[in-house]
Design an enzyme around this catalytic site. Structure first.
Site: not given
Length: 322
Positions: A161, A257, A287
């Site tokens: 991320s 996501d 995610h």
């Protein structure tokens, strides 16, 4: 396909709990809540085993930075790869502790020494501070490779991320100024801060899948100073003038996501620049799946696939890289 049933159960539970939104909290309160959520129920039996861990400090551009060194159980090789791991959390949340099991999983699965970094967080330290911390840590790892993994030809970077953003940017900086890297693992990375780009996944997955569009706006507001050029490649690596010469990459994305499409755009751009890319979109996942292997068999399989590809890059015949 629908969301993985085991993960959907988690999403349903979170919806019933109806906790405060990130945008309604201070960064400090959100940080404490994230730490509690990820570490509060952790017991030793849940941890992926590694041979050892050691908490250290390393020099950073504005003072010492915390880090944790993980060593794999296998010692079959005289020298091992060394990986710098940069945690996610929107540049605001997260720590070595919140990402302990993710670091353990990569260390064990890839048979690598892994250095997990506690970089400075926003909004106390905005961009480019975390970039500077990450690159300084990469240079430190290279300088100390003899006492870490021992193989200067097998240095790599990984992140999830926001950490995937910092890993991708670190790879760009290392390409231009050293040290030489052999691989990068980018787990649902943030690679484009252009808020106006029409990525379908930002719209289709804006609500209901853990990371929301409102969360992303809040993270960006904390991290990016007003007036910043969002096309600066140290912020948006997808906007770099050239991606040629970057190390081989493993890029992992999830169907549900908001970051899916930009991650896949980055993988395609790397391929177009002649970079070797191993990419996977994991259908049914969201995610954050890289830390959901204990909850979801599908997430556990995704972690296995991603780490296997990364291990292949780290352990392949070095003559083939020359």
């Amino acid at each position: 396909m629908p969301v993985d049933p085991q993960i959907q159960g988690m999403l349903d539970l979170l919806a019933r709990l109806d906790g405060p939104k990130l945008a309604d909290q201070t960064p400090q309160a959100a940080r404490a809540g994230f730490e509690q959520m990820t570490t509060g129920m952790r017991v030793p039996e849940m941890l992926t085993p590694v041979a050892s861990t050691e908490d250290i400090t390393i020099p950073g551009p504005a003072g010492p930075l915390g880090a944790r060194v993980y060593r794999p159980e296998t010692q079959a090789e005289d020298a091992l790869p060394t990986v710098l791991f940069i945690h996610g959390g929107g540049f605001v949340l997260g720590s070595v502790e919140t990402h302990d099991n993710q670091a353990r999983a990569i260390c064990r699965a890839t048979r690598s020494v892994l250095v997990s970094l506690d970089y400075r967080l926003a909004p106390e330290t905005q961009w480019p501070g975390p970039v500077q911390d990450s690159y300084a840590a990469m240079k430190w790892v290279a300088e100390h490779v003899g006492e870490l993994g021992g193989d200067a030809n097998r240095l790599a970077v990984a992140g999830d991320s926001a950490g995937g953003n910092l890993a991708a940017v670190t790879a760009l900086l290392a390409r231009d100024s050293g040290p030489a890297l052999c691989a990068q693992l980018l787990i649902y990375p943030v690679v484009d801060f252009d808020a106006d780009h029409p990525y379908a996944s930002r719209v289709d997955n804006a609500e209901g899948y853990f990371l929301t569009s409102e969360d992303m706006a809040w993270f960006g507001g904390c991290y990016v100073p007003a007036g910043t050029d969002t096309h600066d490649p140290r912020l948006s690596p997808l906007r770099a003038p050239s991606l040629a010469g970057l190390p081989p990459a493993v890029v992992l994305t999830a169907e549900f996501d908001p970051l899916r499409d930009e991650g896949e755009a980055y993988a395609a751009a790397l391929e177009a620049a002649g970079v070797e890319v191993r990419r996977h979109r994991f259908d049914g996942l969201i995610h954050g799946f890289f830390d959901l292997g204990l909850l979801s068999a599908a997430a556990a399989k995704a972690v296995e696939v991603g780490c296997s590809d990364f291990a292949t890059l780290l352990h392949q015949d070095q003559a083939a890289l020359a």
